[in-house]
Design an enzyme around this catalytic site. Structure first.
Site, short mmCIF file in Angstrom:
data_model
loop_
_atom_site.label_atom_id
_atom_site.label_comp_id
_atom_site.label_asym_id
_atom_site.label_seq_id
_atom_site.Cartn_x
_atom_site.Cartn_y
_atom_site.Cartn_z
N HIS A 146 36.42 44.53 38.85
CA HIS A 146 36.45 45.99 38.73
C HIS A 146 35.47 46.42 37.65
O HIS A 146 34.76 47.42 37.80
CB HIS A 146 37.85 46.47 38.39
CG HIS A 146 38.91 45.98 39.33
ND1 HIS A 146 39.92 45.15 38.93
CD2 HIS A 146 39.08 46.18 40.66
CE1 HIS A 146 40.69 44.85 39.97
NE2 HIS A 146 40.20 45.48 41.03
N CYS B 67 53.65 36.24 57.46
CA CYS B 67 52.55 36.96 56.80
C CYS B 67 51.71 35.96 56.00
O CYS B 67 52.26 35.17 55.22
CB CYS B 67 53.14 38.02 55.86
SG CYS B 67 52.01 38.49 54.54
N HIS C 155 52.33 36.73 52.02
CA HIS C 155 53.66 36.58 51.43
C HIS C 155 54.50 35.46 52.04
O HIS C 155 55.58 35.14 51.53
CB HIS C 155 54.43 37.90 51.53
CG HIS C 155 53.80 38.99 50.72
ND1 HIS C 155 52.84 39.84 51.22
CD2 HIS C 155 53.96 39.32 49.42
CE1 HIS C 155 52.45 40.68 50.26
NE2 HIS C 155 53.11 40.38 49.16
N LYS D 58 36.95 32.10 43.52
CA LYS D 58 37.54 33.40 43.33
C LYS D 58 38.47 33.31 42.11
O LYS D 58 39.17 32.29 41.95
CB LYS D 58 38.35 33.74 44.59
CG LYS D 58 38.57 35.20 44.74
CD LYS D 58 39.31 35.54 46.00
CE LYS D 58 39.93 36.89 45.76
NZ LYS D 58 40.76 37.39 46.78
N1 MSP Z 1 41.98 51.24 46.54
C1 MSP Z 1 41.05 50.50 47.33
C2 MSP Z 1 39.72 51.22 47.42
C3 MSP Z 1 39.76 52.59 47.98
S1 MSP Z 1 38.22 53.37 47.83
C4 MSP Z 1 38.43 54.84 48.59
C5 MSP Z 1 40.84 49.13 46.69
N2 MSP Z 1 41.21 48.99 45.44
S2 MSP Z 1 41.12 47.63 44.59
O1 MSP Z 1 41.59 47.97 43.27
O2 MSP Z 1 41.77 46.58 45.27
O3 MSP Z 1 39.62 47.20 44.54
C6 MSP Z 1 38.59 48.08 44.20
C7 MSP Z 1 37.25 47.43 44.18
O4 MSP Z 1 37.21 46.30 43.35
C8 MSP Z 1 36.74 46.98 45.55
O5 MSP Z 1 35.42 47.47 45.71
C9 MSP Z 1 36.69 45.49 45.44
O6 MSP Z 1 35.63 44.97 46.17
C10 MSP Z 1 36.44 45.31 43.96
N3 MSP Z 1 36.80 43.98 43.54
C11 MSP Z 1 38.03 43.41 43.51
N4 MSP Z 1 37.88 42.11 43.13
C12 MSP Z 1 36.58 41.83 42.91
C13 MSP Z 1 35.86 40.74 42.41
N5 MSP Z 1 36.41 39.58 42.07
N6 MSP Z 1 34.51 40.93 42.23
C14 MSP Z 1 33.88 42.12 42.45
N7 MSP Z 1 34.56 43.15 42.92
C15 MSP Z 1 35.87 42.99 43.29
O7 MSP Z 1 40.34 48.23 47.37
#
Ligand code: MSP
Length: 475
Positions: A22, A145, A148, A298
């Site tokens: 993020h 699932c 889960h 990851k």
């Molecule tokens: N809430 C949805 C997005 C809705 S947009 C209208 C969502 N949220 S999230 O919190 O799961 O993830 C948000 C962003 O963080 C996504 O773009 C996702 O690709 C990014 N990432 C989550 N883990 C990541 C990494 N390890 N590396 C880079 N970005 C990653 O999805």
């Protein structure tokens, strides 16, 4: 050239702490926005939280908080990380906000109804409560699932559906012609292939019992709007769609939605279809970045390779994190981050690179020049900024660090500190030129290292060497 630049991050789920992935998304958005601002654009950076999810209900109950209390706390945590990363955002949208977001989501819903693209049908599927998702038989692992490992419930319910299938062809044309630009090309190909297979209509609502704090469907309080017409709409509700047109007219369509590759389909197919249905212009582009991995994997708690952005900021400072994400990770592919590589790169490029160079040049200037070097205000940096226009952030960073390297080399080869002792005038001229070039490095650094950029400019204006190194070497 257009005067405005609107850029968005995805809105993050409030059920987990923000991690390096993020941090990556918001940091590159901030860098891109700063680069446009430096080119004279009026920029608007939107970020926020995707709050209308049932996933938080259990936690909320366990902690004895109200949904609102919980969400407000999460927002504070998100904002705290942003401020520690030096993110300069213009708005933080909360999808639980009944004043900003709900009118937009409901207005768009009504628009899609008017177009005739929303209809009611019975939905049946295998529902996992933990994932809040319907699965098909083939998604399941031994009937369970995949996340889960529980047996999903067979559910039949009345839902509203959106006629996504109707827009397959037109979206494909817009993507192929780059009217909706998808960067990088590999992601564009991926989505074109998906469109070639065709899109099915999608379920657009849920019974209110699943997400009691969700947004009611206009005219049917027994249903709440499902994620598509809720979360995606944040990009326009934040600008006042459905309530006040000023910002919306100024900034929509967005120049770019920055997203991770896992949410490409939502942004390249569902969102454009909704905009087309509502008669609104499509976002101009999507920048689809990869995932941040650690040691090639990851990040996961089980592997013990999760890297906490706070920890790195605490140890190295926020600009070190910005530097790493900008330079050592390509915006178009997965990027790796380990503590070892982080430290190595910090020492080589920040402590030794820009830090050491600034001390060397400014020491020569302080000792040998009679007055601060005067800097011309105008300088053509279009070659440098072109990288940002095409989202090539790591190439932009390479460009600056190549200049840093070439300044280091110049000093080594020409030894102005020696020349000035034998031929004062020639030595002073060389040092003066180095200061001018250091100033332009400082200018270029602004989007990536905003604080260091200002520090170097100030040192040049005072003709002083830094009292403490800009970046202290770590052993
Ligand atoms: N809430 C949805 C997005 C809705 S947009 C209208 C969502 N949220 S999230 O919190 O799961 O993830 C948000 C962003 O963080 C996504 O773009 C996702 O690709 C990014 N990432 C989550 N883990 C990541 C990494 N390890 N590396 C880079 N970005 C990653 O999805």
């Amino acid at each position: 050239m257009a005067k405005n630049f609107y850029i968005t991050t995805p809105i993050f789920y409030p059920n987990a702490k923000l991690h390096m992935g993020h941090a990556y998304t918001v940091t590159i958005c901030d860098i891109l926005a700063r680069a446009q601002k430096l080119q004279g654009k009026e920029t608007y950076l939107l970020t926020g939280a995707d709050e209308n999810t049932g996933k938080i209900l259990k936690v909320v109950e366990e902690q004895g908080q109200t949904v609102e209390e919980y969400l407000n706390q999460v927002t504070l945590n998100f904002k705290d990380l942003y401020s520690k990363l030096g993110i300069s955002y213009d708005q933080f949208i909360k999808t639980s906000d009944k004043e900003t977001h709900w009118p937009g989501a409901q207005a768009l819903w009504k628009k899609l109804v008017e177009t005739g693209d929303i209809y009611k049908a019975t939905y049946s599927g295998l529902y996992c409560v933990g994932c809040e998702t319907f699965y098909t038989e083939k998604d399941l692992v031994e009937g369970k699932c995949p996340v889960h490992l529980t047996v999903p419930e067979k559910i039949e319910e009345e839902n509203y559906f959106f006629k996504l299938s109707k827009y397959t062809q037109i979206i494909k044309e817009k993507i192929e012609s780059n009217e909706l630009l998808i960067v990088p090309q590999t992601r564009k190909n991926e989505i074109v292939a998906l469109l070639d297979r065709g899109l099915e209509d999608i379920s657009f609502s849920r019974p209110i019992k699943n997400v009691p704090h969700g947004i009611p469907v206009p005219g049917d309080p027994s249903q709440v709007i499902y994620v598509w017409c809720d979360a995606l709409v944040n990009y326009i509700s934040a600008l006042g769609y459905g309530r006040n047109t000023e910002l919306f007219e100024k900034f929509w369509p967005a120049n770019v939605h920055v997203i991770g590759k896992d949410i490409l389909r939502f942004h390249a197919a569902i969102w454009p279809a909704m905009l087309l249905s509502a008669g609104l212009p499509l976002q101009k582009s999507l920048l689809v970045h990869g995932l941040i991995t650690s040691g090639g994997h990851k990040m996961s708690k089980t592997l013990g390779n999760v890297i906490d952005p706070y920890e790195l900021i605490e140890e190295y400072g926020f600009e070190a994190v910005r530097y790493y994400l900008a330079r050592e990770v390509s915006p178009f592919e997965d990027g790796d981050l380990t503590k070892e590589r982080f430290k190595e790169s910090y020492n080589a490029n920040l402590a030794n690179g820009i830090g050491n160079l600034t001390s060397r040049i400014m020491k020569m200037a302080q000792d040998n020049l009679d007055a601060p070097v005067s800097i011309a205000e105008r300088e053509d940096m279009s070659q440098y900024f072109a990288f940002y226009d095409s989202f090539e952030i790591s190439k932009a960073a390479d460009f600056v660090w190549n200049e840093i390297k070439s300044l280091d080399q110049y000093i080594q080869e020409n030894q102005p500190f020696k020349v000035v002792k034998t031929d004062k005038e020639a030595g002073q001229k060389m040092i003066g030129e180095l200061v001018v070039r250091l100033y332009s490095v400082a200018r270029m650094l602004n989007p990536i290292l905003p604080e260091t950029s200002e520090k170097i400019k100030a040192l040049i204006k005072e003709n002083k060497t830094p009292e403490v190194p800009l970046f202290v070497r770590k052993d």
